[in-house]
Design an enzyme around this catalytic site. Structure first.
Site, short mmCIF file in Angstrom:
data_model
loop_
_atom_site.label_atom_id
_atom_site.label_comp_id
_atom_site.label_asym_id
_atom_site.label_seq_id
_atom_site.Cartn_x
_atom_site.Cartn_y
_atom_site.Cartn_z
CD1 TRP A 359 0.92 -0.15 3.10
CD2 TRP A 359 -0.72 1.05 3.74
NE1 TRP A 359 1.25 0.18 4.22
CE2 TRP A 359 0.22 0.97 4.64
CE3 TRP A 359 -2.08 1.89 3.97
CZ2 TRP A 359 0.09 1.96 5.85
CZ3 TRP A 359 -2.05 2.62 5.00
CH2 TRP A 359 -0.97 2.58 6.14
CG ASP A 360 4.72 0.76 1.13
OD1 ASP A 360 4.12 -0.20 1.58
OD2 ASP A 360 5.74 0.91 2.03
CD GLU A 498 2.98 -5.11 8.51
OE1 GLU A 498 4.06 -5.24 9.02
OE2 GLU A 498 2.53 -5.37 7.30
CE LYS A 619 6.42 -2.95 11.14
NZ LYS A 619 6.14 -4.00 9.90
CD GLN A 620 2.70 0.54 9.76
OE1 GLN A 620 3.32 -0.60 10.03
NE2 GLN A 620 2.54 0.98 8.82
C1 BGC Z 1 4.97 -1.75 7.06
C2 BGC Z 1 4.01 -1.71 6.20
C3 BGC Z 1 4.41 -1.63 4.84
C4 BGC Z 1 5.65 -2.56 4.42
C5 BGC Z 1 6.24 -2.31 3.21
C6 BGC Z 1 5.95 -2.72 6.94
O1 BGC Z 1 7.09 -2.74 7.55
O2 BGC Z 1 4.27 -2.20 8.37
O3 BGC Z 1 2.98 -0.72 6.39
O4 BGC Z 1 3.62 -1.49 3.70
O5 BGC Z 1 6.72 -2.59 5.64
O6 BGC Z 1 7.00 -0.90 3.29
#
Ligand code: BGC
Length: 807
Positions: A359-360, A498, A619-620
């Site tokens: 989704w980046d 995540e 995590k984010q």
């Molecule tokens: C993040 C995701 C991201 C992926 C690829 C993961 O560590 O949690 O949000 O899409 O990395 O960058």
């Protein structure tokens, strides 16, 4: 260091793989890590060359099952150019005394350079200078120039120039138990005195890759014809030759390579095309000229000029921003327009996440939309071409419409791994990240944003609308009606955070009513309704007929978009998901004391037989993604539609609450948090911005950047300048501006493309000036505050900003 050059002034073996990733040179068709040409994959170096979208699948027996992974393939190494003096050892930086060392990545010209003065065991002092480029004008070409000067000696030098197909995928230690041999040899031959050809094929996707190298030798400017001997194996081919150097003389070796694959267009056979291109290519200097010109044009479109109050730091920050733009453009340049590729989260710079598309894009497309929307258009087509696969995935899971995968590669099937390794514990753990259905909302969002910026109705009619409608249909089939509360719910998914993939003690993966997912589903459904209104009548009818979309289904979308459930806890706090408030608080302090960095708290906890699922820790950004994507007014409208109260005053409270519980285990995290704080806590925001800027250049996660850059964070930091500090929003055919520079920034200047017009935007702490370049198309609508203006080609809008303090 100046603001156009990344410089390293000493050789530092533990840092080498990081530098290789950061010094990658590429052109959107292929990328080559900035590895020393004499090096091989070992503890210090990892040369790697990757084709955009060059994937292959392999099976491995692991943790008692057979798993299949699709990887971005490490292609034959075209760099090898080594030498030895007077029959001594082949040059190796660790075997000589280094008098001076300087490696520079010249961002302006796209040129990687190395200058090393060294002394060998026989006290011979030699100056080695190298330049390396992957051509931005002719996407098939790359070039390496090596100059060797004998300072205090005379004698023989043996050179070896090779194409090495013996490579495997070995960049990521965590993947080392997985099958990694993706290439099989097809041909290795000497085409003529100066040209070698190596042709390999990926063993599952059966992509043929041909490299032809042309090596020329000069002493004091005069071409040399030393005898060349051949080392020819199935998957390796090299030429060796010897020259005599007098003290003070310089040898110059030019290695030009051409790379073609069986996937290229306008092609007879890739080996033939590589051979022809290598023969036709100009000399190194000519190639450099053409290459630098293309970079000049790219910088004209993409550069951001900022003036920071803190001069030295400001210069460094400017350089990092340029480095971020540079890597974005090496990953998805204008060449992407001809290719069927998506935008990989880690660039084509290393093997982490296997070159997959996540989704980046959500953090990357907004930057591209306002600069070169042509590139976004092509990258969105990557999704469109995989719509049928997404439809099949939805069907197979019992849903309707299109369900795009969390990780996407060649054909758009789900590429997320089934198990992943925790390097801290050595355990293989089920990977539930595919439950991040929110990727679908991101795709619809991206289509709509592209349309808002470009007004490209043709794109919407023939590609975008179909994706939006099919994604809306997916959400509509995923929701469940809760009779008791008379609301729709989304159960068993994961949000962007995540760390949480299940309820504690549950053996079923997934969480219920993730706020971000639910709100985004509502947004998609409303957007689908709007899309149907925007489409010209005949196309709307065609699409509805093709998709079998009837009035009752459209009414259901409308109903869901008004009756989705959102979960709150405490006064005005949005719950990350249902049940979040019952999780335990984590003792952050003691984990920080014990482990220092807690970015990968998930790995720490799993290694202690615990799980982040038990705690209020992220995590984010998850809930806070909403404040990143929507303005307060837009959220207000969405919440009102749902029949929930939304008080803008609770935004800071939500931000504080979740920020205090976030480990920033993803580099996307700092970008989002910096963004959402930009108006309420300018210091805090700037601090996070500074951390986001350091993500890759300082490898703040401790070891992830050598495996590939973080493109979302790179683009996200630039977009913070482009859209956040300028307050740009593109809604309902209007370009909204609401500048608010951080105190550290004195001014910024950038160029934007909006609805066909080229704009120059200058902002200082007090003023804003928007100039529309001469262009005979319709005026654009621009708004500042409540006031709307029409701006035509050649006109300028200038105004004093209301207040130095932001609203
Ligand atoms: C993040 C995701 C991201 C992926 C690829 C993961 O560590 O949690 O949000 O899409 O990395 O960058």
């Amino acid at each position: 260091m100046n603001s156009w050059t990344l410089v390293y002034e000493s050789f530092d073996p533990p840092q080498e793989k990081l530098r290789e990733a950061l010094c990658t040179v590429g052109n959107g068709y292929f990328c080559t890590r900035g590895a020393a040409p004499e090096s091989r994959a070992d503890d210090v170096h990892y040369p790697g060359t990757y084709l955009a979208g060059g994937y292959n699948r392999l099976e491995t027996q692991i943790a008692g099952r057979t798993i299949e992974n699709e990887d971005l393939v490490n292609l034959p190494n075209w760099l090898p150019l080594s030498f030895r003096i007077q029959g001594g050892d082949w040059f190796n930086l660790q075997g000589v005394k280094i008098h001076s060392y300087r490696q520079t990545l010249d961002l302006k010209q796209g040129l990687l350079q190395r200058s090393i003065r060294f002394e060998d065991a026989e006290q011979r002092i030699t100056l080695l200078e190298q330049k390396c480029l992957v051509h931005m004008g002719n996407r098939h070409l790359a070039a390496l120039e090596t100059c060797l000067q004998a300072e205090n000696w005379s004698g023989k030098v043996d050179f070896c120039s090779a194409l090495d197909g013996r490579v495997v995928n070995d960049n990521v230690e965590r993947y080392s138990d997985l099958a990694n041999r993706h290439l099989e040899p097809l041909a290795a031959q000497q085409l003529d005195e100066e040209t070698l050809l190596l042709k390999m094929r990926t063993n599952q996707s059966r992509v043929e890759i041909a490299q032809a190298s042309r090596t020329r030798i000069f002493i004091a400017g005069a071409a040399q014809t030393p005898e060349r001997s051949l080392d020819q194996q199935d998957d390796y081919i090299a030429q060796q030759f010897t020259i005599n150097l007098e003290q003070g003389q310089e040898a110059r070796i030019e290695k030009i390579i051409a790379l073609f694959t069986s996937r290229d267009e306008a092609l007879s056979e890739c080996g033939l095309e590589a051979r022809t291109a290598a023969a036709r290519a100009g000399c190194f200097d000519d190639l450099l000229k053409g290459h630098a010109l293309r970079w000049k044009h790219l910088w004209r479109r993409f550069d951001i000029n900022l003036e920071e109050a803190n001069g030295d730091k400001g210069e460094r920050n400017k350089m990092i921003l340029r480095l971020h733009i540079f890597h974005l453009l090496q990953t998805v340049s204008m060449h992407a327009i001809k290719l069927d590729i998506g935008v990989p989260s880690r660039g084509w710079h290393g093997e982490a996440y296997r070159g997959h598309i996540f989704w980046d894009e959500l953090f990357i497309f907004p930057l591209l939309n306002l600069r070169t929307p042509e590139i976004t258009r092509t990258l969105l087509k990557y999704r469109y071409r995989r719509l049928d696969e997404a439809r099949a995935a939805a069907r197979e899971s019992g849903f309707r419409g299109a369900m795009y995968p969390w990780q996407s590669g060649s054909n758009g099937r789900e590429e997320s791994q089934e198990v992943h390794l925790n390097p801290k514990s050595g355990n293989w753990i089920p990977d539930n990240s595919r439950l991040q259905r929110h990727v679908n909302a991101a795709i619809a969002w991206n289509v709509w944003q592209y349309f808002q910026v470009t007004d490209d109705l043709e794109y919407l009619c023939f590609y975008g609308a179909e994706m939006i409608l099919e994604i809306a249909r997916f959400w509509s089939s995923l929701v469940q009606w809760n009779e008791e509360i008379e609301r729709y719910e989304i159960l068993g998914v994961m949000g962007p955070d995540e760390y949480h993939d299940a309820y504690p003690d549950s053996d079923q993966p997934g969480l219920n009513n993730n706020t971000y997912t639910n709100v985004m589903a509502v947004w998609v459904l409303s957007c689908a309704l709007e899309t149907l209104e925007v489409l010209p009548e005949n196309r709307r009818q065609e699409l509805c007929e093709i998709l079998g979309l009837k009035e009752d289904e459209i009414e259901r979308w409308d109903h869901i978009s008004r009756r989705m459930r959102l979960v709150f806890h405490g006064e005005g706090l949005l719950s990350q998901f249902e049940g979040y408030d019952e999780l335990e608080e984590l003792d952050w302090e003691s984990y920080r004391q014990k482990h220092g960095k807690v970015m990968r708290l998930d790995r720490i906890l799993e290694a202690e037989d615990d799980t982040p699922n038990r705690y209020k820790c992220s995590k984010q950004a998850d809930v806070l993604m909403l404040f990143y994507l929507f303005s307060a007014e837009e959220l207000q409208t969405l919440f009102e539609r749902l029949g929930y109260d939304f008080d803008c005053q609770t935004i800071p409270k939500n931000i504080d609450y979740y920020l205090a519980r976030t480990s920033h285990g993803s580099t996307l995290s700092q970008v989002v948090h910096s963004w959402v704080l930009s108006r309420s806590d300018r210091e805090g925001s700037w601090d996070l911005y500074a951390q986001a800027l350091r993500s890759d250049i300082d490898d703040i996660q401790g070891g992830t950047t050598p495996e590939g850059i973080h493109l979302g964070a790179m683009a996200g930091t630039v977009d913070l300048i482009q859209r956040c500090y300028t307050g740009i929003e593109t809604r309902n055919g209007v370009l909204h501006l609401n500048p608010c520079l951080p105190r550290e920034l004195m001014s910024l200047c950038l160029q934007l493309h909006y609805r066909g017009q080229l704009l120059t935007l200058r902002i200082t702490q007090e003023k804003m000036k928007l100039t529309c370049q001469q262009c005979e198309i319709e005026a654009i609508r621009v708004a500042y505050g409540e006031q709307e203006y029409r701006l035509r080609g050649g006109e300028t809008l200038e105004m004093n900003l209301c207040s130095k303090e932001c609203p």
